[in-house]
Write an enzyme that holds these catalytic residues in place. Structure first.
Site, PDB file in Angstrom:
ATOM      1  N   TRP B  58      63.598   7.462  29.828  1.00  0.00           N
ATOM      2  CA  TRP B  58      62.702   8.046  30.823  1.00  0.00           C
ATOM      3  C   TRP B  58      63.001   7.660  32.260  1.00  0.00           C
ATOM      4  CZ3 TRP B  58      59.681   4.303  33.141  1.00  0.00           C
ATOM      5  CH2 TRP B  58      59.421   3.151  32.404  1.00  0.00           C
ATOM      6  N   ARG B  75      56.194  10.337  34.739  1.00  0.00           N
ATOM      7  CA  ARG B  75      55.548   9.627  33.643  1.00  0.00           C
ATOM      8  C   ARG B  75      55.692   8.112  33.842  1.00  0.00           C
ATOM      9  NH1 ARG B  75      52.845   8.000  30.183  1.00  0.00           N
ATOM     10  NH2 ARG B  75      52.813   8.394  27.952  1.00  0.00           N
ATOM     11  N   ASP B  76      56.677   7.702  34.615  1.00  0.00           N
ATOM     12  CA  ASP B  76      56.859   6.279  34.917  1.00  0.00           C
ATOM     13  C   ASP B  76      55.564   5.607  35.312  1.00  0.00           C
ATOM     14  OD1 ASP B  76      59.447   6.903  34.704  1.00  0.00           O
ATOM     15  OD2 ASP B  76      60.075   6.001  36.590  1.00  0.00           O
ATOM     16  N   ILE B  77      54.857   6.315  36.196  1.00  0.00           N
ATOM     17  CA  ILE B  77      53.647   5.727  36.750  1.00  0.00           C
ATOM     18  C   ILE B  77      52.685   5.325  35.633  1.00  0.00           C
ATOM     19  CG2 ILE B  77      51.608   6.261  38.141  1.00  0.00           C
ATOM     20  CD1 ILE B  77      53.576   8.252  39.624  1.00  0.00           C
ATOM     21  N   CYS B  80      53.952   2.528  33.346  1.00  0.00           N
ATOM     22  CA  CYS B  80      53.751   1.218  33.948  1.00  0.00           C
ATOM     23  C   CYS B  80      52.291   0.767  33.814  1.00  0.00           C
ATOM     24  CB  CYS B  80      54.103   1.240  35.430  1.00  0.00           C
ATOM     25  SG  CYS B  80      55.862   1.397  35.715  1.00  0.00           S
TER      26      CYS B  80
END
Lengths: 490, 119
Positions: B58, B75-77, B80
């Site tokens: 990702w 989607r990282d946000i 995390c």
């Protein structure tokens, strides 16, 4: 280093506003001037002011103020300054000491996908053309008494298909070309391989396309039908009208092949309608009447496309094209190229593929790191399954970089890519045609200099003249029929 | 480009690059999404995300870009702030910023609606 002489400057003037010509190749069409930028391969059209600035800089570097002063009776100051700025941005002009622009010395990514695989399904041929690079005096593999099997087995062909599908990575398309020797000598394996490849490609959700090259002597109605039904692209190796063909392309007993191939080719062209049938002509000192050959192959035999290439050989052979003859050949190429342009201006097809291929590269603005895709997106397979740079090196241990069963030796491939990169070809670094030529054919270099990484220096003048001709054609189309060029957009 | 005319495709790309550079120097570039293709981004493209080696799939695709990811890079946000084992640089949605993602139903479309949080 001697500082450049700057015309008409005084000490008080700002040295940053001194401009000199940089690396580009100018050409004209219908009175318009274009710049072919090096090494980016972008093409820009000059307006009157742009032309005047470049003309003024021909004699040497000048200060911006001098340029404005020289041109202010013809152009407004703002226009001159804007044009100078834009010419600077595209790097047509710049500071006299600015370093030369070079394409980045990057290697392609290690997982670069394989697009085309050329299978040498046999190294046997039923003809004995003296100039042949595979059997003639300049051959690099002992095709007659060497260790390679005469025919590729069905197993090796299937392994090759698996290799291609795997190495094509995420690409949805792959292409398989059958080559020889005379390809049709191994027709049974060819048939099975096409069926196998089609099934396996469908299972992998990929599309696979096929083509082959043949001397046409073994074509039969059932083979022609099969080629048409299976949508296999066909290129016929043929050298011209009867006296030419019979003088060069002969059976082992010396008999000419023209009368044998003529009816077969006519039937092939009449039956196989799904893909254009192309002719591939090898030009030698003994057949240099390019116009006559082209007319015969298109008008009388009905080929839709004809590509002509000078024979690959050492200079002392009696069929090697002499420098004078090269000039004459180029002149005829140019005549055909003019004809191509006349057709294109009328939106009509012309079958001289040498122009078509170059125009496509010019349109896209390719700036190549390598002369061709060999060893990268294209690989050749010898009859025993050895993977080489391309079909012309198939079976040569020195140019083998793996096997279809065990894959590519990545270290060997990387070394090849390092050695053959345009950055290593210092002879090419001052040539404006390097974005398109990039040093030329590796096989040609190997035959000529014994080193595949050597630039094709024996063709420099020829390549530059030919590229210039094609640039002029491109410019003419950009002026008069730009819509025609949209067909090369994809 | 006012005075010179780009003719072939490469010249068109050079013109687009120059226009982008000019807009950058004028300071009127729009905010770009993380999924903006590398050639449209300002400067070289670096993969984003914190654990490049341990969570492949990702942050960066197999070509070093973000075009071929299994899910949008935005989607990282959420990876995390919801699931990452490492204390990430995202608002603490449990205690201090419960409505941080209130306007952001789909990160891919609504990432601009994520609010700045001042602790």
């Amino acid at each position: 280093m001697t500082p450049p002489v700057v015309t008409g400057t005084s000490d008080t003037k700002d040295a940053r506003n001194v401009f000199a010509l940089r690396d580009f190749h100018p050409f004209e069409a219908f009175g318009a001037r274009f710049l072919y930028m090096v090494p980016s391969a972008g093409i820009f059209r000059m307006d009157e002011c742009g032309r005047a600035i470049l003309d003024a800089l021909e004699a040497g570097p000048r200060h911006q103020d001098d340029l404005v002063e020289k041109l202010n009776d013809r152009f407004a100051v703002d226009r001159v300054l804007e044009t100078i700025e834009e010419l600077t941005e595209i790097r047509a002009i710049g500071g006299p000491d600015a370093p030369k622009d070079e394409a980045p010395n990057d290697l392609p990514p290690a997982d670069f996908p394989l697009n085309t695989m050329v299978l040498n399904v046999t190294n046997k041929c039923n003809l004995a053309c003296t100039y042949c690079y595979e059997y003639g005096e300049d051959k690099i593999v002992d095709t007659q008494y060497g260790n390679q099997p005469k025919f590729m087995s069905e197993d090796t062909a299937e392994e090759s298909v698996e290799f291609l599908l795997k190495q094509s990575g995420g690409q949805p398309r792959a292409h398989l070309t059958f080559f020889g020797g005379e390809t049709l000598l191994n027709f049974p394996v060819l048939q099975k391989t096409v069926a196998y490849a089609r099934r396996r490609a469908a299972e992998e959700a990929k599309t696979i396309t096929f083509s082959l090259t043949t001397n046409a002597t073994l074509l039969k109605p059932e083979i022609i039908r099969w080629l048409a039904d299976n949508d296999v692209g066909v290129t016929v190796s043929i050298d011209g009208p009867k006296p030419v063909q019979d003088g060069l392309r002969v059976f082992h007993n010396g008999r000419g092949t023209y009368d044998v191939v003529l009816p077969k080719i006519k039937e092939l062209i009449a039956t196989h309608r799904s893909r254009p049938i192309g002719a591939r002509v090898t030009l030698t000192q003994k057949n240099l009447n390019v116009l006559e050959i082209y007319r015969h192959l298109t008008d009388e035999l009905g080929f839709r496309e004809v590509g002509l290439a000078p024979v690959t050989t050492q200079e002392h052979r009696d069929y090697a094209i002499t420098p004078d003859s090269k000039d004459a050949m180029l002149q005829q190429f140019e005549e055909l190229a003019d004809e191509w342009l006349e057709h294109a201006l009328r939106d009509e097809h012309h079958g001289f593929t040498n122009v078509t291929d170059t125009i496509e590269e010019i349109h896209k603005g390719v700036s190549k790191a390598y002369g061709c895709g060999a060893g990268l997106g294209l690989l050749g397979v010898a009859t025993d399954g050895d993977v080489s740079l391309c079909h012309r090196f198939a079976g040569s241990p020195e140019h083998t970089i793996g096997t279809v069963a065990d894959g590519v030796d990545r270290e060997k491939q990387e070394q090849f890519l390092v050695d053959h990169h345009i950055a290593e070809k210092t002879d090419c670094h001052t040539c404006w045609a390097r974005p398109i030529c990039s040093g030329g054919c590796y096989h040609e270099a190997h035959v000529q200099y014994g080193d595949s990484s050597h630039a094709n220096l024996h063709y420099c003048t020829w390549v530059r003249s030919w590229t210039h001709t094609c640039l002029e054609i491109y410019g003419a189309l950009a002026e008069k029929n730009p819509k025609f060029l949209e067909r090369y957009d994809a | 480009m006012k005075r010179l005319k780009p003719i072939n495709q490469k010249a068109g790309r050079i013109e687009a690059y120059l226009e982008h550079e000019a807009a950058k120097s004028r300071g009127d570039l729009d905010v770009v999404g993380l999924r903006t293709p590398p050639h449209e981004q300002d400067g070289p493209h670096y993969p984003l995300g914190c654990s490049l080696q341990f969570s492949p799939g990702w942050e960066v695709d197999n070509r070093g870009g973000t075009a071929g990811l299994c899910q949008p890079v935005e989607r990282d946000i959420f990876d995390c702030h919801i699931s990452c084992f490492w204390p990430a640089h995202v608002p603490d949605q449990l205690n201090h910023a419960p409505d941080w993602t209130g306007q952001c139903a789909s990160a891919q479309k609504d990432w601009r609606k994520l609010d700045l949080i001042f602790p």
